[in-house]
Design an enzyme around this catalytic site. Structure first.
Site: not given
Ligand code: COA
Length: 377
Positions: A263, A314
């Protein structure tokens, strides 16, 4: 040539407070408040319509106000006839979120108040949208099965009617209670991407339908409301090969995201997860739900051990909807049917704020290029 653009771009607008809001507070330490009320104090003690009222009118309703509000919502659930006909004509392989987005857009053509843009007219419009979005979803669900959608019943509330119109049978008490909890947990969540999109559109003083259409298009993406469907795909995949550990570690080795995890704001557990996990636990008398539930708990542990991240809204919501017998392509539409209350509350707040949301950028392209006429290129 001009100076280099010295502005600093905030990638993904991370930690940027784009406006002030009183609607909900997403506390990074793992709490969520609607108008100052912690969701832990609300869940199971309120009905969805009560919280929708709270978001629109900024106070909790008394018994009479809630009764009137519920009655009004049910009276607004009926769709204009051309919208029903449009829904009936969509191809069987359509993307349900596309249909919802398009039909909300069409609703503007049938708005009984036309282009009137006063605050009272916009509140009435907001109430109509809260009532009509679930009806669009139910109508689509039924028509894809070539079944007629029943008319809403006066003796049911909006949530009961939503289930009744969708399934065509009177919902049992448990299903209705679960749906109230589910919809309350999804009703609002600060400046999430779809709400922000709605506010950007509203900030130009565009109409509410345009703003909600922007929000639906934004919610559709798998990084936002589309994640639930992907969670179910993942669980279905594992249902076949049963190799949970290997499957999840493989995705992480390939640097893939695990849907339903992580998140932007919460640094700890998403406060909605425990309530959704409880809902799923309550359905565990069913073999399939208990099978998915066990898998979910294992996935939670594996992802936490490896990445120190938690499930978001989710993850268990997907299993809860599956337990209610909803097909996965419709998961984001249930999200939208709940979040519509948050979106319209934010749109009203944005109209009040009356400021254009228009960020700047850091330009990193070239300047001063020599123009070559087309015949010399
Ligand atoms: N699975 C695996 N790793 C994850 C992850 C996931 N769902 N979400 C975040 N991470 C990791 C990233 O790879 C990153 O790791 P690193 O620093 O080793 O590269 C770190 O956590 C930060 O992730 P980041 O993508 O920069 O966070 P964000 O704040 O930009 O993204 C989301 C937030 C929600 C978009 C992201 O967590 C995600 O894509 N989740 C999956 C989709 C989802 O469930 N969306 C519903 C949101 S309510």
């Amino acid at each position: 040539m001009s100076e280099k653009d010295e502005r600093v771009a905030v990638r993904g607008l991370r930690d940027v407070a784009a406006a002030e809001s009183k609607i909900s507070y997403v506390d990074p330490n793992g709490a969520l408040y609607y108008l100052g009320y912690n969701i832990d104090d609300l869940i199971e003690r309120v009905v969805y319509e009560e919280v929708a009222y709270l978001l629109i009118y900024k106070k909790l309703p008394n018994m009479q106000e809630l009764y009137n509000f519920k009655t009004k919502l049910v009276s607004e659930m009926k769709l204009p006839h051309p919208i029903v006909e449009n829904i009936k004509s969509v191809p069987i392989n359509c993307c349900p979120m596309d249909v919802l987005r398009t039909q909300v857009s069409h609703l503007s053509e049938h708005d009984p108040e036309g282009k009137v843009f006063s605050e009272p007219a916009n509140i009435r419009r907001a109430i109509r949208l809260i009532a009509q979005v679930p009806t669009i979803v139910a109508t689509l669900y039924r028509s894809l099965r070539e079944k007629p959608v029943p008319a809403p019943k006066k003796e049911f509330d909006l949530v009961q009617n939503f289930l009744y119109m969708l399934k065509g049978t009177i919902p049992n008490e448990k299903a209705a209670k679960v749906m109230h909890r589910f919809m309350t947990l999804h009703i609002d969540h600060g400046f999430n991407a779809s709400t922000f999109a709605a506010r950007v559109t509203a900030s130009t003083n565009s109409d509410m339908y345009s703003a909600v259409t922007s929000a639906i298009g934004t919610l559709k993406g798998p990084l936002h409301g589309g994640a639930g469907e992907k969670v179910m795909e993942m669980l279905d995949d594992m249902f076949l090969d049963e190799k949970v550990e290997e499957y999840i570690q493989g995705l992480l080795d390939d640097k893939k995201k695990i849907m339903g995890f992580g998140h932007r704001i919460y640094k700890t557990q998403d406060p909605r997860t425990k309530h959704l996990r409880d809902i799923v636990e309550d359905f565990c008398e069913s073999f399939t739900t208990s099978y998915f539930y066990d898998k979910c708990k294992r996935i939670e542990r594996i992802v936490y051990d490896r990445k120190k991240i938690y499930p978001n809204v989710d993850f268990y919501a997907a299993v809860a909807l599956d337990a209610l017998g909803i097909q996965k392509e419709f998961f984001p539409l249930f999200f939208a049917s709940s979040r519509i209350s948050g979106w319209v509350a934010h749109i009203l707040e944005q109209y009040e704020d009356a400021v254009l949301l228009r960020p700047s950028q850091k330009y990193v392209g070239e300047l001063g290029r020599i123009f070559v006429p087309i015949e010399h290129r």
